[in-house]
Design a protein around this motif. Structure first.
Motif, PDB file in Angstrom:
ATOM      1  N   VAL A   8       0.895  -1.235  -0.078  1.00 45.79           N
ATOM      2  CA  VAL A   8       0.100  -0.053   0.006  1.00 45.79           C
ATOM      3  C   VAL A   8       0.790   1.254  -0.027  1.00 45.79           C
ATOM      4  O   VAL A   8       0.553   2.433  -0.886  1.00 45.79           O
ATOM      5  CB  VAL A   8      -0.932  -0.050   1.426  1.00 45.79           C
ATOM      6  CG1 VAL A   8      -1.640   1.424   1.419  1.00 45.79           C
ATOM      7  CG2 VAL A   8      -1.959  -1.073   1.001  1.00 45.79           C
ATOM      8  N   VAL A   9       1.849   1.240   0.833  1.00 44.21           N
ATOM      9  CA  VAL A   9       2.786   2.469   0.786  1.00 44.21           C
ATOM     10  C   VAL A   9       3.460   2.554  -0.565  1.00 44.21           C
ATOM     11  O   VAL A   9       3.708   3.875  -1.006  1.00 44.21           O
ATOM     12  CB  VAL A   9       3.728   2.416   2.099  1.00 44.21           C
ATOM     13  CG1 VAL A   9       4.760   3.451   1.810  1.00 44.21           C
ATOM     14  CG2 VAL A   9       3.070   2.592   3.352  1.00 44.21           C
ATOM     15  N   GLY A  10       3.980   1.425  -1.090  1.00 43.70           N
ATOM     16  CA  GLY A  10       4.681   1.664  -2.335  1.00 43.70           C
ATOM     17  C   GLY A  10       3.667   2.175  -3.373  1.00 43.70           C
ATOM     18  O   GLY A  10       4.019   3.012  -4.242  1.00 43.70           O
ATOM     19  N   LEU A  11       2.455   1.743  -3.376  1.00 43.27           N
ATOM     20  CA  LEU A  11       1.743   2.310  -4.547  1.00 43.27           C
ATOM     21  C   LEU A  11       1.157   3.511  -4.311  1.00 43.27           C
ATOM     22  O   LEU A  11       1.110   4.516  -5.220  1.00 43.27           O
ATOM     23  CB  LEU A  11       0.308   1.341  -4.402  1.00 43.27           C
ATOM     24  CG  LEU A  11       0.489  -0.144  -5.025  1.00 43.27           C
ATOM     25  CD1 LEU A  11      -0.632  -0.822  -4.689  1.00 43.27           C
ATOM     26  CD2 LEU A  11       0.821  -0.231  -6.419  1.00 43.27           C
ATOM     27  N   ALA A  12       1.121   4.014  -3.039  1.00 43.90           N
ATOM     28  CA  ALA A  12       0.784   5.346  -2.650  1.00 43.90           C
ATOM     29  C   ALA A  12       2.142   6.209  -3.250  1.00 43.90           C
ATOM     30  O   ALA A  12       1.571   7.412  -3.597  1.00 43.90           O
ATOM     31  CB  ALA A  12       0.433   5.678  -1.106  1.00 43.90           C
ATOM     32  N   ALA A  16       1.682   9.140  -5.897  1.00 38.07           N
ATOM     33  CA  ALA A  16       2.053  10.521  -5.575  1.00 38.07           C
ATOM     34  C   ALA A  16       3.332  11.090  -6.407  1.00 38.07           C
ATOM     35  O   ALA A  16       3.104  12.422  -6.963  1.00 38.07           O
ATOM     36  CB  ALA A  16       2.404  10.789  -4.067  1.00 38.07           C
ATOM     37  N   THR A  17       4.306  10.441  -6.571  1.00 40.28           N
ATOM     38  CA  THR A  17       4.992  10.843  -7.695  1.00 40.28           C
ATOM     39  C   THR A  17       4.629  10.970  -9.004  1.00 40.28           C
ATOM     40  O   THR A  17       4.970  11.909  -9.611  1.00 40.28           O
ATOM     41  CB  THR A  17       6.312   9.628  -7.576  1.00 40.28           C
ATOM     42  OG1 THR A  17       6.865   9.398  -6.398  1.00 40.28           O
ATOM     43  CG2 THR A  17       7.459   9.797  -8.525  1.00 40.28           C
ATOM     44  N   GLY A  36       1.626  14.351  -2.365  1.00 38.92           N
ATOM     45  CA  GLY A  36       2.683  14.297  -1.328  1.00 38.92           C
ATOM     46  C   GLY A  36       1.962  14.194   0.081  1.00 38.92           C
ATOM     47  O   GLY A  36       2.223  13.095   0.861  1.00 38.92           O
ATOM     48  N   ALA A  37       1.011  14.946   0.360  1.00 43.00           N
ATOM     49  CA  ALA A  37       0.280  14.837   1.510  1.00 43.00           C
ATOM     50  C   ALA A  37      -0.396  13.552   1.864  1.00 43.00           C
ATOM     51  O   ALA A  37      -0.457  12.891   2.724  1.00 43.00           O
ATOM     52  CB  ALA A  37      -0.926  16.174   1.764  1.00 43.00           C
ATOM     53  N   ALA A  38      -1.117  13.164   0.469  1.00 42.01           N
ATOM     54  CA  ALA A  38      -1.989  11.847   0.562  1.00 42.01           C
ATOM     55  C   ALA A  38      -0.890  10.703   0.826  1.00 42.01           C
ATOM     56  O   ALA A  38      -1.285   9.673   1.369  1.00 42.01           O
ATOM     57  CB  ALA A  38      -2.484  11.593  -0.620  1.00 42.01           C
ATOM     58  N   VAL A  41      -0.147  10.570   4.431  1.00 43.61           N
ATOM     59  CA  VAL A  41      -1.276  10.006   5.263  1.00 43.61           C
ATOM     60  C   VAL A  41      -1.249   8.423   5.164  1.00 43.61           C
ATOM     61  O   VAL A  41      -1.533   7.919   6.115  1.00 43.61           O
ATOM     62  CB  VAL A  41      -2.608  10.786   4.905  1.00 43.61           C
ATOM     63  CG1 VAL A  41      -3.713   9.795   5.316  1.00 43.61           C
ATOM     64  CG2 VAL A  41      -2.472  12.057   5.217  1.00 43.61           C
ATOM     65  N   VAL A  42      -1.240   8.017   3.876  1.00 49.89           N
ATOM     66  CA  VAL A  42      -1.177   6.474   3.762  1.00 49.89           C
ATOM     67  C   VAL A  42      -0.047   5.930   4.615  1.00 49.89           C
ATOM     68  O   VAL A  42      -0.227   4.884   5.244  1.00 49.89           O
ATOM     69  CB  VAL A  42      -1.228   6.228   2.193  1.00 49.89           C
ATOM     70  CG1 VAL A  42      -0.958   4.769   2.018  1.00 49.89           C
ATOM     71  CG2 VAL A  42      -2.365   6.610   1.519  1.00 49.89           C
ATOM     72  N   LEU A  43       1.129   6.519   4.216  1.00 52.79           N
ATOM     73  CA  LEU A  43       2.391   5.854   5.083  1.00 52.79           C
ATOM     74  C   LEU A  43       1.861   5.885   6.606  1.00 52.79           C
ATOM     75  O   LEU A  43       2.077   4.867   7.309  1.00 52.79           O
ATOM     76  CB  LEU A  43       3.648   6.749   4.877  1.00 52.79           C
ATOM     77  CG  LEU A  43       4.749   6.232   5.532  1.00 52.79           C
ATOM     78  CD1 LEU A  43       5.139   4.987   5.125  1.00 52.79           C
ATOM     79  CD2 LEU A  43       5.745   7.442   5.276  1.00 52.79           C
ATOM     80  N   LEU A  44       1.710   7.082   7.349  1.00 49.93           N
ATOM     81  CA  LEU A  44       1.187   6.843   8.721  1.00 49.93           C
ATOM     82  C   LEU A  44       0.177   6.059   9.129  1.00 49.93           C
ATOM     83  O   LEU A  44       0.335   5.296  10.169  1.00 49.93           O
ATOM     84  CB  LEU A  44       0.849   8.374   9.118  1.00 49.93           C
ATOM     85  CG  LEU A  44       1.800   9.596   9.020  1.00 49.93           C
ATOM     86  CD1 LEU A  44       1.570  10.911   9.367  1.00 49.93           C
ATOM     87  CD2 LEU A  44       3.345   8.927   9.907  1.00 49.93           C
TER      88      LEU A  44
END
Length: 157
Positions: A8-12, A16-17, A36-38, A41-44
Motif C-alpha cells: 500500500v505504501v509503495g503504491l501510494a 504521489a510521484t 505528497g500529503a496523501a 497520510v497513507v504511510l502514517l
C-alpha cells in the motif's frame, strides 16, 4: 499484514510521484503538494496499523497437559513489559516481565523478573523466555524445561 502495508505504501508513493510530475508539467504545485500529503497520510496509517513482534507475548500460555500456565499482561510501552503469573502444578510465582533491551539476539526475548521468593522454575532472579516455534495462531514460548502454547480467546474462557 506487514507485506500488505508495504505494498500500500509503495503504491501510494508511486501515485504521489506520478501526480507530482504531471502537476509540475502543468505548472500546478497544489496538485503535487496534495499528492505528497496523501502519500504521507497513507504511510502514517500503514505504520500505525502494523503491530510489532511484541504483541505475540501478552495473553495466556499453557502446557498441552494443562499442568502449567503463564499469563502475561499487555506491555505499557514498546520496550517495557507488564506483569506475569506462572503456575506449575500447585506452585505459583508472580513478577514483572520486560523485553530484552537493548536486544542481545536476533529473536525477540523477554525476561521474567521474580517479585517474591517463590520460584516455580530453577534459576536466579530472572528467567529468559522466547518464541520457540509453533504457528502464527499458536506460537510456543520456551522457558527453562517448559514449552507453553499460546491460547486463543475461546480456549481462555
Amino acid at each position: 499484514m506487514w507485506l500488505v502495508c508495504c505494498v500500500v505504501v509503495g503504491l501510494a508513493s508511486c501515485a504521489a510521484t506520478l501526480a507530482a510530475v504531471r502537476a509540475e508539467g502543468r505548472g500546478s504545485p497544489r496538485a503535487a503538494q496534495a499528492a505528497g500529503a496523501a502519500a504521507l497520510v497513507v504511510l502514517l496509517a500503514a505504520a500505525g496499523s502494523v503491530s510489532g513482534p511484541y504483541t505475540d507475548y501478552p495473553g495466556v500460555w499453557a502446557a498441552p497437559q494443562g499442568d502449567a500456565s503463564l499469563s502475561l499482561t499487555e506491555p505499557q510501552g514498546s520496550e517495557q513489559g507488564g506483569q506475569y503469573t506462572l503456575r506449575i502444578g500447585t506452585c505459583t510465582e508472580q513478577g514483572g516481565w520486560a523485553f530484552d533491551y537493548p536486544r542481545t539476539s536476533e529473536s525477540v526475548l523477554i525476561w521474567l523478573s521474580r517479585d517474591e521468593a517463590t520460584a516455580c522454575l530453577p534459576g536466579g532472579s530472572s528467567i529468559l523466555a522466547y518464541i520457540a516455534g509453533g504457528t502464527q495462531m499458536a506460537p510456543i514460548v520456551q522457558l527453562p524445561g517448559l514449552r507453553l502454547i499460546k491460547q486463543s480467546g475461546a480456549q481462555r474462557a
